[in-house]
Design an enzyme around this catalytic site. Structure first.
Site, mmCIF file in Angstrom:
data_model
loop_
_atom_site.group_PDB
_atom_site.id
_atom_site.type_symbol
_atom_site.label_atom_id
_atom_site.label_comp_id
_atom_site.label_asym_id
_atom_site.label_seq_id
_atom_site.Cartn_x
_atom_site.Cartn_y
_atom_site.Cartn_z
ATOM 1 N N GLY A 17 -32.852 -24.169 10.446
ATOM 2 C CA GLY A 17 -33.099 -25.476 11.649
ATOM 3 C C GLY A 17 -32.142 -23.946 12.444
ATOM 4 O O GLY A 17 -31.101 -25.155 13.101
ATOM 5 N N LYS A 86 -25.803 -12.350 31.496
ATOM 6 C CA LYS A 86 -24.775 -11.060 31.117
ATOM 7 C C LYS A 86 -25.482 -10.290 31.398
ATOM 8 O O LYS A 86 -26.914 -10.529 31.924
ATOM 9 C CB LYS A 86 -25.684 -11.261 29.969
ATOM 10 C CG LYS A 86 -25.305 -9.842 28.377
ATOM 11 C CD LYS A 86 -25.813 -9.756 27.484
ATOM 12 C CE LYS A 86 -25.810 -8.820 27.200
ATOM 13 N NZ LYS A 86 -26.729 -8.449 25.816
ATOM 14 N N VAL A 196 -35.740 -27.279 0.696
ATOM 15 C CA VAL A 196 -36.787 -26.674 0.012
ATOM 16 C C VAL A 196 -36.504 -25.765 -1.523
ATOM 17 O O VAL A 196 -35.617 -25.220 -1.447
ATOM 18 C CB VAL A 196 -37.952 -25.525 0.930
ATOM 19 C CG1 VAL A 196 -38.746 -25.033 -0.230
ATOM 20 C CG2 VAL A 196 -37.873 -26.065 1.851
ATOM 21 N N LEU A 345 -34.213 -14.093 11.058
ATOM 22 C CA LEU A 345 -33.245 -14.120 9.540
ATOM 23 C C LEU A 345 -34.623 -13.376 8.657
ATOM 24 O O LEU A 345 -33.904 -12.108 7.987
ATOM 25 C CB LEU A 345 -32.058 -14.060 9.739
ATOM 26 C CG LEU A 345 -31.098 -13.791 11.025
ATOM 27 C CD1 LEU A 345 -29.772 -14.345 10.942
ATOM 28 C CD2 LEU A 345 -30.676 -12.819 11.203
ATOM 29 N N THR A 356 -30.626 -7.903 20.240
ATOM 30 C CA THR A 356 -32.170 -8.450 20.009
ATOM 31 C C THR A 356 -32.958 -8.827 18.650
ATOM 32 O O THR A 356 -33.559 -9.175 18.536
ATOM 33 C CB THR A 356 -32.597 -6.747 19.309
ATOM 34 O OG1 THR A 356 -31.808 -6.498 17.861
ATOM 35 C CG2 THR A 356 -32.621 -5.928 20.603
HETATM 36 C C1 LIG Z 1 -23.174 -10.395 13.201
HETATM 37 C C2 LIG Z 1 -24.391 -10.963 13.668
HETATM 38 C C3 LIG Z 1 -24.331 -12.001 14.951
HETATM 39 C C4 LIG Z 1 -25.331 -10.956 15.530
HETATM 40 N N1 LIG Z 1 -25.803 -11.211 17.222
HETATM 41 C C5 LIG Z 1 -26.737 -11.270 17.673
HETATM 42 C C6 LIG Z 1 -26.295 -11.279 19.230
HETATM 43 O O1 LIG Z 1 -25.484 -11.100 19.906
HETATM 44 N N2 LIG Z 1 -27.828 -11.793 20.184
HETATM 45 C C7 LIG Z 1 -28.988 -11.817 19.235
HETATM 46 O O2 LIG Z 1 -29.782 -12.028 19.795
HETATM 47 N N3 LIG Z 1 -28.858 -12.342 17.493
HETATM 48 C C8 LIG Z 1 -27.757 -11.911 17.065
HETATM 49 N N4 LIG Z 1 -27.680 -12.214 15.934
HETATM 50 C C9 LIG Z 1 -29.098 -12.279 14.956
HETATM 51 C C10 LIG Z 1 -29.078 -13.974 15.673
HETATM 52 O O3 LIG Z 1 -28.001 -14.857 15.045
HETATM 53 C C11 LIG Z 1 -30.344 -14.325 14.740
HETATM 54 O O4 LIG Z 1 -31.928 -13.732 14.414
HETATM 55 C C12 LIG Z 1 -30.463 -15.960 15.167
HETATM 56 O O5 LIG Z 1 -29.443 -16.603 14.330
HETATM 57 C C13 LIG Z 1 -31.483 -16.528 13.624
HETATM 58 O O6 LIG Z 1 -31.459 -17.130 12.916
HETATM 59 P P1 LIG Z 1 -31.666 -17.366 11.908
HETATM 60 O O7 LIG Z 1 -32.363 -19.283 12.421
HETATM 61 O O8 LIG Z 1 -33.201 -16.528 11.352
HETATM 62 O O9 LIG Z 1 -31.445 -18.291 10.484
HETATM 63 P P2 LIG Z 1 -30.184 -19.621 10.441
HETATM 64 O O10 LIG Z 1 -29.487 -19.400 11.095
HETATM 65 O O11 LIG Z 1 -29.475 -18.526 8.824
HETATM 66 O O12 LIG Z 1 -30.772 -20.668 9.560
HETATM 67 C C14 LIG Z 1 -30.729 -20.487 8.403
HETATM 68 C C15 LIG Z 1 -31.506 -22.029 8.817
HETATM 69 O O13 LIG Z 1 -31.898 -22.509 7.495
HETATM 70 C C16 LIG Z 1 -32.261 -23.922 6.963
HETATM 71 N N5 LIG Z 1 -32.748 -22.891 5.325
HETATM 72 C C17 LIG Z 1 -32.416 -22.042 4.350
HETATM 73 N N6 LIG Z 1 -32.223 -22.595 3.181
HETATM 74 C C18 LIG Z 1 -33.003 -22.903 3.775
HETATM 75 C C19 LIG Z 1 -34.055 -23.939 2.263
HETATM 76 N N7 LIG Z 1 -34.606 -23.213 1.035
HETATM 77 N N8 LIG Z 1 -34.436 -25.166 3.077
HETATM 78 C C20 LIG Z 1 -34.236 -25.706 3.720
HETATM 79 N N9 LIG Z 1 -33.808 -25.151 5.041
HETATM 80 C C21 LIG Z 1 -32.805 -23.965 4.071
HETATM 81 C C22 LIG Z 1 -30.532 -23.517 6.734
HETATM 82 O O14 LIG Z 1 -30.069 -24.806 6.970
HETATM 83 C C23 LIG Z 1 -30.736 -23.290 8.680
HETATM 84 O O15 LIG Z 1 -30.889 -24.401 9.267
HETATM 85 C C24 LIG Z 1 -26.454 -12.118 15.398
HETATM 86 C C25 LIG Z 1 -26.874 -11.686 13.535
HETATM 87 C C26 LIG Z 1 -25.397 -11.805 12.430
HETATM 88 C C27 LIG Z 1 -25.424 -11.795 11.696
#
Ligand SMILES: Cc1cc2nc3c(=O)[nH]c(=O)nc-3n(C[C@H](O)[C@H](O)[C@H](O)COP(=O)(O)OP(=O)(O)OC[C@H]3O[C@@H](n4cnc5c(N)ncnc54)[C@H](O)[C@@H]3O)c2cc1C
Length: 515
Positions: A17, A86, A196, A345, A356
């Site tokens: 989420g 931006k 999960v 990620l 990106t």
């Molecule tokens: C330092 C940094 C700077 C960044 N800056 C930028 C930027 O400027 N611009 C940009 O486009 N992107 C940027 N990014 C990338 C961006 O943050 C991510 O692409 C974006 O937030 C998506 O994250 P996510 O949803 O994949 O993961 P997360 O935000 O980590 O979400 C993971 C989710 O999975 C859930 N989860 C995990 N394990 C389980 C499980 N077993 N069961 C149920 N739920 C689970 C968690 O509860 C959470 O809700 C940056 C990343 C980093 C690390």
């Protein structure tokens, strides 16, 4: 397809989420019914006790089309996500310029390069003596000037998601996820707050996931949006991870926030200031700035990174509240395998220098929209889908490395090692070799599956002082002179047009806050 197939429901389960999970849910919920003649039931499973990464606050212009495709209204998004405009990135201290002691900078603007009757005048610009030519971004774009003058990329009369100049947003990542979650739930997306704990594999794909409540959830398609944990696709031992940390060295970040005093503090571009072993992002939202130091733990430790961040924001290091984040740099070979697609990620990450991360989530969604109907009709899609995503990742990796390997900074091992030829991807090196005697061309790229093309490369190359090389152009000198004159005239006309059709950023957000 028989009638029962046509009438049956397609179950899509998204685990995670964060931005990836909720953006995917919003996009597919709004778009899939237009390309699939079956009902779609989307579920998002999210663990309460595993936090989202909570960063990811800068985007690139594709986000406007993606948000529109989610059925979102621009002003509602801007208000709810603390978002600002931006227009590009200013890179500060990325090179060592003997003429300027500190603060040398260049701008990578969004939007097209100013052309002369469809022709590129870069080569003519390169022929001018260095002290007689304006900075590349100032010569070939108006966006640096316009955004530095505090103007928005659009005016009040512009349509939503449209403006005189290309633009993206700075936004609050936590607010975006919450905003998308509320929207999705209102539109019928099922939300399960559970972890999960087990993945039941079924050959290449997944049969079901088991939650800590013991519930077993099956689906036609699973989407892994679990962040760096990659909880679903890590259960597949055959899905190799292409580690790119030998190319892109940064692997950690330390982030903080500062309150703005007023809307006058809102810059319309990201600032990226190079440090001893990485760089600092500075992103202005409506009421605060997000600031973070991205660094390589091979070259400096966390205390040194915090100290550089504290010096940047002008606070004593002990007083600075920070969050530390680890980054895994690279991407999974099989972004789509069996019935499982990894997005966000979990699929990979290539450091935030050109913002990106969210772009890759968007591209995965647009591609899924094309491929889900084919997959459900029994076609083999994963090879095709994976090639597209690899193209995106490889193009971005090359472009990010360009910023580092072009630098003439030699003050630390981090900068020296970044120029080691063994760390430069072959595809980038081949282009750099070609561009010694020629200007980057659209033919060097595939725009449909690559984010960064000739225009982006030119802004970075010539911003960083790359001189191209090669022989001076043959042909009549008056051709070059008239090209440059035409270029200046076109730029000046564009500037007048943009000034007429845009408003100051402060005025735009003051009006927005009254809505
Ligand atoms: C330092 C940094 C700077 C960044 N800056 C930028 C930027 O400027 N611009 C940009 O486009 N992107 C940027 N990014 C990338 C961006 O943050 C991510 O692409 C974006 O937030 C998506 O994250 P996510 O949803 O994949 O993961 P997360 O935000 O980590 O979400 C993971 C989710 O999975 C859930 N989860 C995990 N394990 C389980 C499980 N077993 N069961 C149920 N739920 C689970 C968690 O509860 C959470 O809700 C940056 C990343 C980093 C690390």
């Amino acid at each position: 397809m028989n009638e029962s197939d046509t009438n049956s429901e397609v179950a899509i389960v998204i685990v995670g989420g964060g931005t990836a999970g909720w953006l995917t849910a919003a996009f597919l919920q709004n778009q899939l019914p237009h390309t699939l003649n079956r009902r779609v039931a989307i579920t998002v499973i999210e663990a309460e006790d595993i936090p989202t990464v909570g960063v990811g606050e800068a985007t690139i212009p594709s986000i406007r089309q993606t948000l529109a495709a989610c059925g979102i209204e621009e002003h509602v998004f801007l208000k709810n996500c603390n978002a600002t405009f931006k227009q590009g990135i200013e890179f500060i201290n990325w090179r060592d310029d003997p003429k300027i002691a500190v603060g040398n900078s260049y701008f990578h603007p969004f939007g097209d390069q100013v052309m002369v009757a469809g022709k590129d005048a870069t080569w003519q610009w390169l022929q001018l003596p260095e002290d007689q030519r304006a900075a590349y971004a100032d010569q070939f774009s108006v966006q640096a000037e316009i955004s530095k003058a505090g103007r928005a990329p659009k005016g009040f009369a512009d349509k939503p998601f449209d403006g005189a100049l290309a633009y993206a947003y700075h936004l609050d990542a936590g607010m975006l996820a919450q905003f998308l979650k509320n929207l999705c739930k209102r539109r019928g997306v099922r939300h399960i707050v559970q972890k999960v704990v087990e993945v039941e594999r079924n050959g290449e794909g997944i049969a079901a996931v088991r939650l800590d409540s013991e519930e077993r959830v099956s689906a036609d398609i699973f989407v892994d949006c679990t962040g760096f944990a990659a909880r679903l696709i890590n259960s597949d031992k055959l899905n190799r991870f292409n580690n790119l940390s030998d190319v892109l060295f940064v692997d950690r970040a330390v982030a903080t926030r500062l309150q703005n005093e007023s809307l006058h503090d809102v810059l319309g571009y990201t600032k990226s200031t190079a440090q001893s072993a990485g760089w600092i992002w500075d992103i202005a939202l409506q009421d605060r700035r997000g600031i973070g130091h991205v660094y390589s733990s091979r070259y400096i430790d966390d205390d040194a990174a915090r100290a550089e961040l504290a010096a940047y924001v002008g606070q004593p290091v002990e007083a600075l509240e920070t969050r530390k984040l680890d980054m895994r740099i690279g991407y999974h070979d099989q972004q789509w395998r069996g019935n499982t697609v990894a997005i966000g990620l979990s699929s990979g990450f290539l450091e935030p220098l050109e913002s990106t991360g969210i772009y890759l989530i968007e591209m995965a969604n647009w591609a899924m929209l094309e491929f889900i109907p084919r997959y459900l009709a029994g076609a083999q899609v994963q090879g095709h889908y994976n090639r597209i995503l690899h193209n995106h990742y490889d193009n971005i990796a090359d472009f990010l490395k360009l910023h580092y390997c072009l630098s003439n900074r030699r003050d630390t091992a981090f900068w020296r090692d970044n120029c080691d030829p063994s760390t430069i991807p072959q595809s980038l090196q081949a282009n750099l070799d070609a561009w010694k005697a020629a200007v980057p061309s659209i033919y060097d790229f595939d725009r449909t599956t690559q984010c960064f093309s000739a225009t982006n490369y030119k802004f970075v190359l010539y911003g960083m002082g790359w001189n191209g090389g090669g022989d001076p152009i043959s042909g009549p000198a008056d051709y070059a002179t008239s090209m440059m004159a035409d270029l200046l005239q076109r730029r000046s006309k564009l500037r007048d047009f943009v000034l007429r059709d845009t408003v100051p950023t402060v005025a735009y957000f003051e009006a927005l806050q009254k809505l």
